[in-house]
Design an enzyme around this catalytic site. Structure first.
Site, PDB file in Angstrom:
ATOM      1  N   HIS A   3      -6.478  -6.872  -0.812  1.00  0.00           N
ATOM      2  CA  HIS A   3      -6.756  -5.434  -1.064  1.00  0.00           C
ATOM      3  C   HIS A   3      -5.707  -5.067  -2.130  1.00  0.00           C
ATOM      4  CE1 HIS A   3      -7.101  -6.324   3.377  1.00  0.00           C
ATOM      5  NE2 HIS A   3      -8.079  -5.775   2.995  1.00  0.00           N
TER       6      HIS A   3
ATOM      7  N   ASP B 180      -2.952  -9.971  -2.924  1.00  0.00           N
ATOM      8  CA  ASP B 180      -3.528  -9.810  -1.668  1.00  0.00           C
ATOM      9  C   ASP B 180      -4.809  -9.326  -1.733  1.00  0.00           C
ATOM     10  OD1 ASP B 180      -2.083  -8.545   1.307  1.00  0.00           O
ATOM     11  OD2 ASP B 180      -4.196  -7.716   0.528  1.00  0.00           O
TER      12      ASP B 180
ATOM     13  N   ASP C 224      -4.744 -12.957   3.039  1.00  0.00           N
ATOM     14  CA  ASP C 224      -5.859 -12.441   3.413  1.00  0.00           C
ATOM     15  C   ASP C 224      -7.319 -12.525   2.705  1.00  0.00           C
ATOM     16  OD1 ASP C 224      -4.876 -10.485   1.763  1.00  0.00           O
ATOM     17  OD2 ASP C 224      -4.784  -8.909   3.261  1.00  0.00           O
TER      18      ASP C 224
ATOM     19  N   HIS D 184       0.934  -1.214  -0.020  1.00  0.00           N
ATOM     20  CA  HIS D 184      -0.091   0.008  -0.007  1.00  0.00           C
ATOM     21  C   HIS D 184       0.794   1.205   0.177  1.00  0.00           C
ATOM     22  CE1 HIS D 184      -3.734  -2.176   0.400  1.00  0.00           C
ATOM     23  NE2 HIS D 184      -3.355  -2.828   1.602  1.00  0.00           N
TER      24      HIS D 184
HETATM   25 ZN   LIG Z   1      -4.157  -7.304   2.413  1.00  0.00          ZN
END
Ligand SMILES: [Zn+2]
Length: 590
Positions: A431, A429, A518, A395
């Site tokens: 996200h 991931d 995740d 991120h």
């Molecule tokens: Zn994540």
């Protein structure tokens, strides 16, 4: 000190420079060699079809890229053998260390490729074949070196017949069966010898010569000369584990736990690494390697300098047990960063839950070191390397931290590898990998692909839409797959297949996988329901591409299943990489 790495492409400036040094060694050490043969190397590396061999160049160099030796290995996939064209140290190098390290590398590669072994030529130590006394001594010392590996000349054939009558020193043909203890049968040997003579020496060997040599192979299986120097020593063998493929280079951030945010609900915790290690180490497919230190210039190559300076300074100033959470976000006036360091946090951050503390910078810097070490292992020829680190990084954008991430380790390594060839980053991931997207948005030499929860319901909420495709020359080189709130393994693989198809089309030299766990069922930050078996299948799909692959640990917060899912992912990937045609084995469900 030296490292051994593979040179993948002759079209990059840094590779070109390395290849020029290799050519100089060739001119120095093989003065009889034709200049046109030397010039051919660049083409051989990029044009396997034309030469009917895939060329693999290994160099031993130091940190300032001074080449100390090299090996040029040719792989004939149709006949499943390797031919070692050249192996040599530079003139200024003394001692055998570089030669044997290069030769070990050659053997590992031949084994990883699943070939029957390595063929190569060695000048004779027989006074009847070699009139030059000095050369004779050198040849004997070389043959003695190979005997240590159990390798001797193939005997009782006409291979060492001079092409032109009267030529001195016709070479022996040597065969290294890689310690597999399999006989070399005549029919196979004849095909291979024909291929070597035609593909490698087609321009100097007349047809009749090729026929004479090929038909002189009478023994079945082929015989080797008796040991002459060492007596029958046990060959050192190839340094691999007993499972039959090169292990995964594993580099761990041993300083990860200095970064421990004990605030309630902070799920990015030290136990994550322990859970993974506990499950993956017993598989026997990992080789644990020490992280090295790298200068900050690699971080500054992808992150804004002022941002790096800020993180360093503010972390250094925060007292031991405190955390600073960003709380002011000056989104309107980028020219006026708040003066107070703690207040300025929001100037560089995308959310309110990623704190700055005394060790965040140090831990994040170490995660980068680990990931660059793993990238160097890929350059050295490990097919797969795993940087098991926290804090995560995907991120982190060029000038922003957030989502528990400070520096984007995967992006830094991808940029580092891009000096050696095109790179694809696959972010799996839960996200969106907004960091890589932001960093490489305008570039076409690094493809960024991300499969993630749709930003309408998933962090980071403002990026990850499918219409973000890149900008300028980077247009078309960022691909997002935003998926719905409920996704199972089968649906996931549909999109993973699409993502891999796009990567294959891009044809990268290296693949960087930002591995988030995740996506698993029950993860506190995700909404999908992938199970252990799904991770094995996802790993296999990625391994099947057989790109040199650097895997970087990102998210995944359900401590109980993290390790099992990581283990299955790597088992699937490793097995498919090394044994792409092996029948499917059931991965364990628990
Ligand atoms: Zn994540």
């Amino acid at each position: 000190m030296f490292r051994i790495r593979r040179v993948y492409d002759s079209s990059f400036p840094s590779s070109l420079e390395t290849i020029e040094q290799v050519k100089k060694i060739l001119r120095d050490q093989f003065p009889g060699l034709d200049e046109s043969d030397i010039a051919k190397i660049n083409d051989q590396l990029v044009n396997p079809l034309k030469h009917r061999f895939r060329s693999i160049l290994f160099v031993a160099d130091d940190s300032s890229r001074r080449v100390k030796g090299f090996a040029l290995l040719m792989h004939a996939s149709d006949l499943n053998f390797c031919y070692l064209d050249f192996i040599s140290a530079a003139r200024f190098v003394v001692g055998r260390g570089i030669g044997s390290a290069l030769y070990d590398k050659v053997r590992e590669e031949a084994l990883a490729l699943g070939t029957i072994g390595v063929f190569f030529e060695c000048l004779p130590d027989d006074p009847a074949l070699c009139r030059d006394r000095e050369a004779l001594k050198q040849n004997a010392s070389r043959l003695r070196f190979y005997e240590r590996y159990g390798i001797r000349p193939i005997c009782n054939t006409a291979y060492e017949t001079p092409v032109r009558e009267g030529d001195d020193c016709p070479p022996y043909l040597m065969f290294d069966g890689l310690g597999l203890n399999k006989p070399l049968f005549r029919a196979r040997a004849k095909e291979i010898v024909r291929a070597i003579l035609e593909r490698k020496y087609g321009n100097v060997c007349p047809k009749s010569y090729v026929e004479t040599v090929v038909h002189s192979f009478k023994d079945d299986p082929v015989r080797f000369r008796e040991y002459r120097y060492s007596g029958k020593e046990i060959p050192p063998g190839v340094k691999i584990n007993n499972t039959g493929g090169m292990p995964i280079a594993l580099v761990i951030n041993e300083k990860h736990d200095i970064h421990h945010v004990s605030d309630r609900g902070y799920v990015e915790s030290p136990i994550r690494i322990k859970s993974i290690l506990r499950e993956i180490i017993p598989t026997g497919i990992f080789e644990l390697l020490e992280p090295k230190n790298y200068t900050e210039k690699h971080i500054r190559a992808v992150h804004d300098g002022a941002f790096v300076d800020y993180l360093k300074k503010v972390c250094n100033n925060v007292p031991g047990n405190q955390s600073i959470y960003p709380y002011v976000f000056p989104i309107r006036n980028a020219t006026r960063p708040p003066v107070e360091l703690p207040v300025r946090a929001g100037y560089y951050c995308i959310d309110t839950f990623t704190p700055l503390n005394h060790n965040a910078f140090l831990a994040a810097k170490r995660a980068v070191d680990c990931t660059l070490t793993a990238a160097d292992k890929i350059l050295e020829g490990y097919p797969i390397a795993y940087s098991l680190v926290r804090p995560p990084g995907h991120h982190a954008e060029r000038r922003a931290f957030g989502g528990f991430c400070y520096f984007n380790s995967a992006a830094i390594a991808a940029h580092y590898l891009s000096a050696y060839g095109k790179v694809a980053i696959l972010d799996i991931d839960f996200h969106h990998g907004n960091g890589q997207e932001n960093i490489f948005y305008k570039r076409n030499d690094v493809l960024t692909v991300s499969i993630h929860g749709h930003p309408r319901f998933a962090y980071p909420y403002f990026t990850g839409f499918s219409d973000e495709t890149g900008e300028g020359s980077g247009t078309g080189f960022n691909i997002n797959f935003p998926l719905p709130e409920h996704v199972d393994g089968v649906t996931y693989r549909e999109f993973l297949g699409k993502a891999l198809g796009r990567i294959r089309k891009f044809s990268p030299k290296f693949l960087v996988v930002a591995l988030g766990l995740d996506t698993a069922k029950g993860d506190p930050t995700g909404t999908w329901s992938l199970g252990p078996k799904d991770f094995a299948e996802n790993g296999a799909l990625i391994g099947y591409l057989r790109y040199p692959t650097l895997v970087v640990q990102e998210g995944g917060y359900k401590a109980r299943s993290l390790g099992i899912n990581a283990r299955n992912f790597f088992r699937g990937m490793w097995a498919k990489y090394h044994f792409p045609n092996a029948p499917e084995k059931k991965e364990s469900k628990n």
